[in-house]
Design a protein around this motif. Structure first.
Motif, mmCIF file in Angstrom:
data_model
loop_
_atom_site.group_PDB
_atom_site.id
_atom_site.type_symbol
_atom_site.label_atom_id
_atom_site.label_comp_id
_atom_site.label_asym_id
_atom_site.label_seq_id
_atom_site.Cartn_x
_atom_site.Cartn_y
_atom_site.Cartn_z
ATOM 1 N N TYR A 1 -10.835 -0.883 -10.971
ATOM 2 C CA TYR A 1 -10.235 0.446 -11.102
ATOM 3 C C TYR A 1 -10.804 1.397 -10.053
ATOM 4 C CZ TYR A 1 -8.086 -0.993 -15.457
ATOM 5 O OH TYR A 1 -7.322 -1.645 -16.387
ATOM 6 N N GLU A 2 -12.098 1.278 -9.777
ATOM 7 C CA GLU A 2 -12.724 2.131 -8.769
ATOM 8 C C GLU A 2 -12.197 1.819 -7.376
ATOM 9 O OE1 GLU A 2 -17.076 2.763 -9.291
ATOM 10 O OE2 GLU A 2 -16.770 1.462 -11.037
ATOM 11 N N LYS A 3 -11.813 0.560 -7.155
ATOM 12 C CA LYS A 3 -11.326 0.150 -5.838
ATOM 13 C C LYS A 3 -9.852 0.491 -5.639
ATOM 14 C CE LYS A 3 -14.677 -3.501 -5.226
ATOM 15 N NZ LYS A 3 -14.880 -4.849 -4.735
ATOM 16 N N VAL A 4 -9.054 0.413 -6.711
ATOM 17 C CA VAL A 4 -7.614 0.700 -6.620
ATOM 18 C C VAL A 4 -7.356 2.202 -6.693
ATOM 19 C CG1 VAL A 4 -5.382 0.341 -7.756
ATOM 20 C CG2 VAL A 4 -6.977 -1.564 -7.535
ATOM 21 N N ASN A 5 -8.215 2.928 -7.376
ATOM 22 C CA ASN A 5 -8.075 4.377 -7.527
ATOM 23 C C ASN A 5 -7.915 5.065 -6.180
ATOM 24 O OD1 ASN A 5 -8.371 7.087 -8.480
ATOM 25 N ND2 ASN A 5 -10.547 6.970 -8.031
ATOM 26 N N GLY A 6 -6.998 6.022 -6.131
ATOM 27 C CA GLY A 6 -6.843 6.833 -4.926
ATOM 28 C C GLY A 6 -5.450 6.758 -4.353
ATOM 29 N N SER A 7 -5.308 7.303 -3.168
ATOM 30 C CA SER A 7 -4.015 7.356 -2.483
ATOM 31 C C SER A 7 -3.963 6.291 -1.400
ATOM 32 C CB SER A 7 -3.803 8.734 -1.869
ATOM 33 O OG SER A 7 -3.759 9.711 -2.889
ATOM 34 N N TRP A 8 -2.775 5.679 -1.275
ATOM 35 C CA TRP A 8 -2.557 4.571 -0.357
ATOM 36 C C TRP A 8 -1.298 4.828 0.453
ATOM 37 C CZ3 TRP A 8 -6.170 0.702 -0.285
ATOM 38 C CH2 TRP A 8 -7.066 0.673 -1.352
ATOM 39 N N ALA A 9 -1.365 4.533 1.739
ATOM 40 C CA ALA A 9 -0.208 4.677 2.635
ATOM 41 C C ALA A 9 0.272 3.279 3.032
ATOM 42 C CB ALA A 9 -0.588 5.471 3.871
ATOM 43 N N LEU A 10 1.565 3.130 3.128
ATOM 44 C CA LEU A 10 2.168 1.853 3.501
ATOM 45 C C LEU A 10 1.943 1.571 4.981
ATOM 46 C CD1 LEU A 10 4.108 -0.388 2.280
ATOM 47 C CD2 LEU A 10 5.906 0.830 3.503
ATOM 48 N N THR A 11 1.481 0.375 5.287
ATOM 49 C CA THR A 11 1.387 -0.059 6.684
ATOM 50 C C THR A 11 2.437 -1.119 6.991
ATOM 51 O OG1 THR A 11 -0.309 -1.700 6.158
ATOM 52 C CG2 THR A 11 -1.060 0.465 6.905
ATOM 53 N N ASN A 12 2.909 -1.826 5.947
ATOM 54 C CA ASN A 12 3.930 -2.844 6.153
ATOM 55 C C ASN A 12 4.606 -3.160 4.826
ATOM 56 O OD1 ASN A 12 4.834 -5.874 6.309
ATOM 57 N ND2 ASN A 12 4.672 -5.163 8.416
ATOM 58 N N LEU A 13 5.925 -3.303 4.850
ATOM 59 C CA LEU A 13 6.696 -3.737 3.689
ATOM 60 C C LEU A 13 7.597 -4.872 4.134
ATOM 61 C CD1 LEU A 13 7.745 -3.582 0.779
ATOM 62 C CD2 LEU A 13 9.304 -1.763 1.540
ATOM 63 N N LYS A 14 7.425 -6.004 3.476
ATOM 64 C CA LYS A 14 8.191 -7.185 3.824
ATOM 65 C C LYS A 14 9.007 -7.635 2.612
ATOM 66 C CE LYS A 14 5.649 -10.756 4.352
ATOM 67 N NZ LYS A 14 4.735 -11.813 4.803
ATOM 68 N N MET A 15 10.296 -7.898 2.824
ATOM 69 C CA MET A 15 11.148 -8.457 1.788
ATOM 70 C C MET A 15 11.262 -9.957 2.040
ATOM 71 S SD MET A 15 15.085 -7.570 0.714
ATOM 72 C CE MET A 15 15.783 -8.177 2.245
ATOM 73 N N VAL A 16 10.992 -10.758 1.017
ATOM 74 C CA VAL A 16 11.027 -12.211 1.149
ATOM 75 C C VAL A 16 12.133 -12.753 0.257
ATOM 76 C CG1 VAL A 16 9.718 -14.358 0.892
ATOM 77 C CG2 VAL A 16 8.534 -12.249 1.582
ATOM 78 N N ASP A 17 13.087 -13.464 0.867
ATOM 79 C CA ASP A 17 14.141 -14.158 0.128
ATOM 80 C C ASP A 17 13.530 -15.464 -0.364
ATOM 81 O OD1 ASP A 17 16.282 -15.751 -0.698
ATOM 82 O OD2 ASP A 17 17.629 -14.978 0.853
ATOM 83 N N GLU A 18 13.134 -15.500 -1.621
ATOM 84 C CA GLU A 18 12.425 -16.651 -2.175
ATOM 85 C C GLU A 18 13.290 -17.915 -2.203
ATOM 86 O OE1 GLU A 18 9.245 -16.723 -2.697
ATOM 87 O OE2 GLU A 18 8.857 -14.577 -2.535
ATOM 88 N N VAL A 19 14.579 -17.752 -2.413
ATOM 89 C CA VAL A 19 15.491 -18.911 -2.430
ATOM 90 C C VAL A 19 15.586 -19.502 -1.025
ATOM 91 C CG1 VAL A 19 17.853 -19.684 -2.887
ATOM 92 C CG2 VAL A 19 16.773 -17.988 -4.391
ATOM 93 N N ALA A 20 15.785 -18.669 -0.030
ATOM 94 C CA ALA A 20 15.848 -19.146 1.355
ATOM 95 C C ALA A 20 14.523 -19.772 1.771
ATOM 96 C CB ALA A 20 16.215 -18.000 2.291
ATOM 97 N N LYS A 21 13.425 -19.184 1.350
ATOM 98 C CA LYS A 21 12.108 -19.706 1.701
ATOM 99 C C LYS A 21 11.907 -21.105 1.131
ATOM 100 C CE LYS A 21 7.247 -18.368 1.427
ATOM 101 N NZ LYS A 21 6.328 -17.326 0.946
ATOM 102 N N LYS A 22 12.284 -21.309 -0.138
ATOM 103 C CA LYS A 22 12.143 -22.629 -0.762
ATOM 104 C C LYS A 22 13.094 -23.650 -0.146
ATOM 105 C CE LYS A 22 10.152 -21.250 -5.078
ATOM 106 N NZ LYS A 22 10.216 -21.122 -6.497
#
Length: 173
Positions: free
Chosen positions: A34-55
């Motif tokens: 909780y101490e490590k997750v607490n606070g504000s976070w900014a996005l550096t990367n967002l990736k969408m993964v098509d799990e069906v295509a990946k498999k």
């Protein structure tokens, strides 16, 4: 005489040092996730993964969403109370919501797991944490580098068909 002197010094040393009480300091609570997750976070990367295509080994199975739909503005704050217990969270930025933009949160475990079980961030719509809205799987635990990664899976009948991987960096406020 020399032998008596050595025995005498050894006896004195035992009396002086053998009975001393070790001071381990005062008790402090262990550091939790909780101490490590607490606070504000900014996005550096967002990736969408098509799990069906990946498999199925169909390419492309991944798409970078960081620069589309204003996701470069994505920020999230995880809040805790004075006892480092989770309270609310809030998504900031004009971005399409992939999960509820405000609510309450808690972790599946307050400490780093030792096995293969991932730590989950459970999202709730109510402060009593009875109405779960989503689950985020932490894939990279925040540490001294100030980075965290979590994954949101969308599934049908228990089978994931798409996932979103959020890579974040801590905002020093």
């Amino acid at each position: 005489m020399k032998c008596k002197l050595i025995y005498g010094l050894a006896f004195v040393c035992l009396l002086v040092f053998g009975c001393s009480k070790i001071d381990d300091g005062s008790h402090v609570d262990p550091i939790t996730l909780y101490e490590k997750v607490n606070g504000s976070w900014a996005l550096t990367n967002l990736k969408m993964v098509d799990e069906v295509a990946k498999k199925s080994a169909i390419s492309p199975s991944e798409q970078n969403l960081t620069t589309v739909f204003n996701y470069a503005d994505f920020k999230i704050s995880f809040n805790v109370n004075e006892k480092n217990q989770p309270t609310s969270y809030e998504v900031l930025g004009d971005v399409p919501p992939l999960f509820a933009p405000t609510g309450f949160w808690e972790l599946s475990t307050p400490f780093q797991p030792t096995g293969q079980v991932p730590t989950m961030i459970y999202l709730y719509s109510d402060a009593q944490k009875t109405q779960k809205t989503d689950e985020l799987r932490i894939t990279s635990v925040p540490g001294s580098n100030g980075e965290m990664e979590f994954q949101l899976n969308r599934s049908s009948e228990g089978v994931a068909f798409v996932s979103y991987v959020f890579r974040l960096t801590a905002i020093n406020e």
